[in-house]
Design an enzyme around this catalytic site. Sequence first.
Site, PDB file in Angstrom:
ATOM      1  N   LYS A   1       0.826  -1.205   0.000  1.00 22.79           N
ATOM      2  CA  LYS A   1       0.000   0.000   0.000  1.00 22.79           C
ATOM      3  C   LYS A   1       0.865   1.262   0.000  1.00 22.79           C
ATOM      4  O   LYS A   1       2.086   1.191   0.172  1.00 22.79           O
ATOM      5  CB  LYS A   1      -0.925  -0.043   1.217  1.00 22.79           C
ATOM      6  CG  LYS A   1      -1.910  -1.219   1.164  1.00 22.79           C
ATOM      7  CD  LYS A   1      -2.781  -1.247   2.397  1.00 22.79           C
ATOM      8  CE  LYS A   1      -3.785  -2.368   2.370  1.00 22.79           C
ATOM      9  NZ  LYS A   1      -4.675  -2.325   3.562  1.00 22.79           N
TER      10      LYS A   1
ATOM     11  N   TYR B   1     -12.916  -3.568  -2.754  1.00 22.46           N
ATOM     12  CA  TYR B   1     -13.541  -3.469  -1.428  1.00 22.46           C
ATOM     13  C   TYR B   1     -15.065  -3.439  -1.527  1.00 22.46           C
ATOM     14  O   TYR B   1     -15.733  -2.753  -0.753  1.00 22.46           O
ATOM     15  CB  TYR B   1     -13.036  -2.213  -0.710  1.00 22.46           C
ATOM     16  CG  TYR B   1     -11.557  -2.250  -0.367  1.00 22.46           C
ATOM     17  CD1 TYR B   1     -11.086  -3.058   0.672  1.00 22.46           C
ATOM     18  CD2 TYR B   1     -10.640  -1.493  -1.070  1.00 22.46           C
ATOM     19  CE1 TYR B   1      -9.733  -3.094   0.997  1.00 22.46           C
ATOM     20  CE2 TYR B   1      -9.278  -1.525  -0.750  1.00 22.46           C
ATOM     21  CZ  TYR B   1      -8.841  -2.322   0.283  1.00 22.46           C
ATOM     22  OH  TYR B   1      -7.504  -2.352   0.599  1.00 22.46           O
TER      23      TYR B   1
ATOM     24  N   PHE C   1     -16.710   3.968   6.984  1.00 27.19           N
ATOM     25  CA  PHE C   1     -15.259   4.184   6.912  1.00 27.19           C
ATOM     26  C   PHE C   1     -14.681   3.950   5.515  1.00 27.19           C
ATOM     27  O   PHE C   1     -13.485   4.111   5.305  1.00 27.19           O
ATOM     28  CB  PHE C   1     -14.533   3.289   7.925  1.00 27.19           C
ATOM     29  CG  PHE C   1     -14.830   1.827   7.778  1.00 27.19           C
ATOM     30  CD1 PHE C   1     -14.130   1.032   6.882  1.00 27.19           C
ATOM     31  CD2 PHE C   1     -15.826   1.233   8.541  1.00 27.19           C
ATOM     32  CE1 PHE C   1     -14.398  -0.317   6.746  1.00 27.19           C
ATOM     33  CE2 PHE C   1     -16.109  -0.121   8.421  1.00 27.19           C
ATOM     34  CZ  PHE C   1     -15.394  -0.894   7.515  1.00 27.19           C
TER      35      PHE C   1
ATOM     36  N   THR D   1      -4.225  -6.698  11.541  1.00 30.81           N
ATOM     37  CA  THR D   1      -4.659  -5.577  10.710  1.00 30.81           C
ATOM     38  C   THR D   1      -4.212  -4.235  11.271  1.00 30.81           C
ATOM     39  O   THR D   1      -3.733  -3.375  10.534  1.00 30.81           O
ATOM     40  CB  THR D   1      -6.196  -5.603  10.555  1.00 30.81           C
ATOM     41  OG1 THR D   1      -6.565  -6.856   9.976  1.00 30.81           O
ATOM     42  CG2 THR D   1      -6.684  -4.484   9.667  1.00 30.81           C
TER      43      THR D   1
ATOM     44  N   ARG E   1       3.618  -5.790   9.381  1.00 35.12           N
ATOM     45  CA  ARG E   1       2.942  -4.661  10.020  1.00 35.12           C
ATOM     46  C   ARG E   1       3.541  -4.336  11.383  1.00 35.12           C
ATOM     47  O   ARG E   1       3.630  -3.169  11.761  1.00 35.12           O
ATOM     48  CB  ARG E   1       1.453  -4.954  10.143  1.00 35.12           C
ATOM     49  CG  ARG E   1       0.749  -4.992   8.791  1.00 35.12           C
ATOM     50  CD  ARG E   1      -0.693  -5.420   8.919  1.00 35.12           C
ATOM     51  NE  ARG E   1      -1.357  -5.420   7.631  1.00 35.12           N
ATOM     52  CZ  ARG E   1      -2.305  -6.274   7.303  1.00 35.12           C
ATOM     53  NH1 ARG E   1      -2.715  -7.191   8.170  1.00 35.12           N
ATOM     54  NH2 ARG E   1      -2.875  -6.220   6.111  1.00 35.12           N
TER      55      ARG E   1
ATOM     56  N   ASN F   1      -1.846   0.233   6.932  1.00 33.42           N
ATOM     57  CA  ASN F   1      -1.252  -1.003   7.440  1.00 33.42           C
ATOM     58  C   ASN F   1      -0.354  -1.733   6.442  1.00 33.42           C
ATOM     59  O   ASN F   1      -0.302  -2.952   6.427  1.00 33.42           O
ATOM     60  CB  ASN F   1      -2.342  -1.923   8.000  1.00 33.42           C
ATOM     61  CG  ASN F   1      -3.368  -2.333   6.967  1.00 33.42           C
ATOM     62  OD1 ASN F   1      -3.295  -1.933   5.807  1.00 33.42           O
ATOM     63  ND2 ASN F   1      -4.318  -3.135   7.383  1.00 33.42           N
TER      64      ASN F   1
ATOM     65  N   HIS G   1      -1.781  -5.565   1.858  1.00 33.66           N
ATOM     66  CA  HIS G   1      -3.039  -6.300   1.767  1.00 33.66           C
ATOM     67  C   HIS G   1      -2.713  -7.642   1.138  1.00 33.66           C
ATOM     68  O   HIS G   1      -1.829  -7.729   0.282  1.00 33.66           O
ATOM     69  CB  HIS G   1      -4.044  -5.576   0.861  1.00 33.66           C
ATOM     70  CG  HIS G   1      -5.135  -6.485   0.381  1.00 33.66           C
ATOM     71  ND1 HIS G   1      -6.242  -6.763   1.150  1.00 33.66           N
ATOM     72  CD2 HIS G   1      -5.249  -7.220  -0.745  1.00 33.66           C
ATOM     73  CE1 HIS G   1      -7.007  -7.625   0.501  1.00 33.66           C
ATOM     74  NE2 HIS G   1      -6.423  -7.918  -0.652  1.00 33.66           N
TER      75      HIS G   1
ATOM     76  N   GLU H   1      -9.569 -10.617  -6.911  1.00 36.28           N
ATOM     77  CA  GLU H   1      -8.652  -9.489  -6.771  1.00 36.28           C
ATOM     78  C   GLU H   1      -7.581  -9.472  -7.854  1.00 36.28           C
ATOM     79  O   GLU H   1      -7.213  -8.399  -8.347  1.00 36.28           O
ATOM     80  CB  GLU H   1      -8.014  -9.508  -5.383  1.00 36.28           C
ATOM     81  CG  GLU H   1      -9.027  -9.230  -4.282  1.00 36.28           C
ATOM     82  CD  GLU H   1      -8.462  -9.376  -2.880  1.00 36.28           C
ATOM     83  OE1 GLU H   1      -7.283  -9.759  -2.727  1.00 36.28           O
ATOM     84  OE2 GLU H   1      -9.208  -9.093  -1.927  1.00 36.28           O
TER      85      GLU H   1
END
Length: 141
Positions: free
Chosen positions: A11, A51, A59, A93, A104, A118, A121, A132
Amino acid sequence: MYEEKTLILIKPDGVKLGIIGEIITRIERKGYRIEALKVAKASKEQLQDHYSELVNKTFYKEIETYMQEGPIIAVIASGTQIINVFHRMAGATNPSLANFGTIRGDFGHEYNDDILRNIVHSSDSLRQAKKEIKIWFPEMY
């Protein structure tokens, strides 16, 4: 046992921290293979597809904002049990709760703006991985 493929996204915070090589190295040292890798800028459409179960959550806008903060690295990795093993390698997470030794836990932290960043993914099932991978690597299908 059979080989699985999974999608891993490094990310924007992981890219910004300069730990792309470290994450790839961890994957390879574990004996997994990198099948495809590219730098991408996440579009709203990709994020909504990726998502899809979260789009209507309060959120979701934070996720979209975060994932568009900068480039991401999209990776297809393969190997026996990679989906479960990479989840353990990634850690909890919330980076503040992730064990040291995980991606992480070693590199993530909380930010003052309350957006959960974080680092990585990864797909959580074979079905999700197939979905995905098609979103981030449409040229392969």
